[in-house]
Design an enzyme around this catalytic site. Structure first.
Site, PDB file in Angstrom:
ATOM      1  N   GLN A   1     -36.981  -3.683 -31.587  1.00 49.05           N
ATOM      2  CA  GLN A   1     -35.622  -5.121 -31.721  1.00 49.05           C
ATOM      3  C   GLN A   1     -35.553  -6.532 -31.417  1.00 49.05           C
ATOM      4  OE1 GLN A   1     -32.833  -4.324 -27.965  1.00 49.05           O
ATOM      5  NE2 GLN A   1     -34.591  -5.567 -26.652  1.00 49.05           N
TER       6      GLN A   1
ATOM      7  N   SER B   1     -36.076  -0.029 -16.965  1.00 50.08           N
ATOM      8  CA  SER B   1     -35.798   0.733 -15.847  1.00 50.08           C
ATOM      9  C   SER B   1     -35.197   2.559 -15.751  1.00 50.08           C
ATOM     10  CB  SER B   1     -33.749   0.895 -16.384  1.00 50.08           C
ATOM     11  OG  SER B   1     -34.128  -0.924 -16.442  1.00 50.08           O
TER      12      SER B   1
ATOM     13  N   ASP C   1     -40.165  -3.580 -26.214  1.00 50.83           N
ATOM     14  CA  ASP C   1     -38.433  -3.041 -27.678  1.00 50.83           C
ATOM     15  C   ASP C   1     -39.238  -3.657 -28.756  1.00 50.83           C
ATOM     16  OD1 ASP C   1     -36.732  -1.376 -25.465  1.00 50.83           O
ATOM     17  OD2 ASP C   1     -37.486  -2.979 -24.548  1.00 50.83           O
TER      18      ASP C   1
ATOM     19  N   VAL D   1     -44.843  -5.439 -19.490  1.00 50.42           N
ATOM     20  CA  VAL D   1     -45.032  -5.860 -18.150  1.00 50.42           C
ATOM     21  C   VAL D   1     -45.477  -4.543 -18.130  1.00 50.42           C
ATOM     22  CG1 VAL D   1     -44.706  -6.492 -15.804  1.00 50.42           C
ATOM     23  CG2 VAL D   1     -44.055  -7.934 -17.528  1.00 50.42           C
TER      24      VAL D   1
ATOM     25  N   GLY E   1     -40.485  -6.821 -16.091  1.00 54.12           N
ATOM     26  CA  GLY E   1     -40.400  -6.819 -16.974  1.00 54.12           C
ATOM     27  C   GLY E   1     -39.747  -7.624 -17.284  1.00 54.12           C
ATOM     28  N   HIS E   2     -38.123  -7.392 -16.613  1.00 58.31           N
ATOM     29  CA  HIS E   2     -37.123  -8.142 -16.853  1.00 58.31           C
ATOM     30  C   HIS E   2     -37.548  -9.984 -16.586  1.00 58.31           C
ATOM     31  CE1 HIS E   2     -34.654  -4.470 -17.048  1.00 58.31           C
ATOM     32  NE2 HIS E   2     -34.356  -4.648 -18.251  1.00 58.31           N
TER      33      HIS E   2
ATOM     34  N   GLN F   1     -42.057  -7.716 -25.889  1.00 64.32           N
ATOM     35  CA  GLN F   1     -42.279  -6.506 -26.520  1.00 64.32           C
ATOM     36  C   GLN F   1     -42.400  -4.631 -26.401  1.00 64.32           C
ATOM     37  OE1 GLN F   1     -47.385  -8.000 -26.753  1.00 64.32           O
ATOM     38  NE2 GLN F   1     -47.095  -5.141 -26.967  1.00 64.32           N
TER      39      GLN F   1
ATOM     40  N   TYR G   1     -30.222  -3.159 -13.833  1.00 60.69           N
ATOM     41  CA  TYR G   1     -31.487  -2.043 -12.838  1.00 60.69           C
ATOM     42  C   TYR G   1     -32.341  -3.695 -13.576  1.00 60.69           C
ATOM     43  CZ  TYR G   1     -32.364   1.098 -10.462  1.00 60.69           C
ATOM     44  OH  TYR G   1     -32.658   1.609  -9.425  1.00 60.69           O
TER      45      TYR G   1
END
Ligand code: AMP
Length: 278
Positions: free
Chosen positions: A151, A184, A148, A174, A34-35, A146, A30
């Site tokens: 993570q 998402s 996450d 982003v 950002g991705h 960033q 999704y």
């Protein structure tokens, strides 16, 4: 661009490019900008970019949104193709977790605070799937967002602790034009929730702005952010933590820190953070 669903095929495809720099962007699909920023960073630093799309069941708690997590594979595939991705790896669950699967990567202290305190087992699931994907792709560099932040810390620690020969790169968050961090899960928000969700980034960015003009007192920085966070339905945490250890920062800030928040707006859990570097 190749779309690949099995580990054997993936290894075959990557065998031909082992002399090249392989960049890897793990995702749950999704896809949004950002991705795509991670893909762009990979394309800038690597010759071949692999994106995985896998909604990892082991990182979801029993009452979380695994079954409703948004999916649109054809759209993701097109976005990857347009972004210059070489390989999309989109395995079925059984390919990643075969029957009788029972071996996990257990992160330590870094996984216990912040999201880890509210999502038991989440980072164990993340570390396990990321480690497995690293072993499948064997990238030179892996790219994480960033947004996450915890993570990133857990994955970085895992790569060091397990001697994985992979550079971990963190890409800045982003945001939408109105500054909501892209996610998402934003698609779960109705119009009114979407408006109230903005108070998260507003709070964090207000604290960051005060930091920029010289505010160094941790308690004051948290208080500035908190003022804006009254529009969410439930603030899970708002914490200023040392950027390396994730331990709570206090007093005057002298070391890079992350101001991190998690909050529910309606039934949607959102996270965001800003990094403050004195
Ligand atoms: P996800 O699909 O949500 O698991 O995210 C896959 C990767 O994209 C993770 O490294 C995320 O941190 C990263 N990511 C998600 N949202 C953003 C964002 N708004 N800006 C930058 N990276 C992001």
């Amino acid at each position: 661009m190749q779309t690949i669903t099995t580990v054997a095929e993936l290894r075959g495809a990557l065998a031909n490019v082992r002399d090249k720099r392989v960049g890897f962007v793990p995702t749950m699909g999704y896809l949004h900008d950002g991705h795509l920023a991670l893909v762009e960073a990979s394309r800038a630093q690597c010759d071949v970019t692999v994106v995985s799309i896998f909604v990892n069941p082991t990182q979801f708690g029993p009452t979380e949104d695994l079954s409703t997590y948004p999916r649109d594979f054809l759209r993701d595939e097109k976005l990857c193709r347009d972004a210059g991705v070489a390989i999309v790896f989109a395995p079925e669950e059984r390919e990643i977790y075969p029957a009788q699967f029972e071996t996990f990567v257990e992160p330590g202290e870094l996984a216990k605070s912040l999201c880890g305190a509210f999502r038991p087992g989440h980072f164990r699931g993340v570390a396990t799937v990321v480690c497995k994907l690293f072993n499948m792709v064997r990238p030179d560099i892996a790219f994480f967002g960033q947004k996450d932040f915890q993570q990133c810390a857990v994955v970085r620690r895992m790569a060091l602790d397990l001697n994985l020969p992979i550079e971990i790169v963190t890409v800045p968050t982003v945001r939408e034009p109105d500054r909501l961090a892209m996610s998402s899960r934003n698609r779960y928000l109705n119009k009114e929730e979407r408006r109230r969700a903005l108070s998260i980034s507003r709070g964090l960015l207000a604290a960051e702005a005060e930091f920029r003009v010289g505010e160094r007192n941790c308690e004051k920085l948290i208080a500035i952010a908190r003022q804006h966070l009254d529009e969410v339905d439930r603030l899970q945490y708002l914490e200023l933590v040392d950027a390396d250890t994730l331990e709570p920062a206090s007093g005057p800030l002298s070391h890079p820190a992350a101001l991190c928040a998690a909050a529910y707006v309606g039934s949607t859990r959102l996270i965001d953070n800003v990094i403050l570097k004195p």
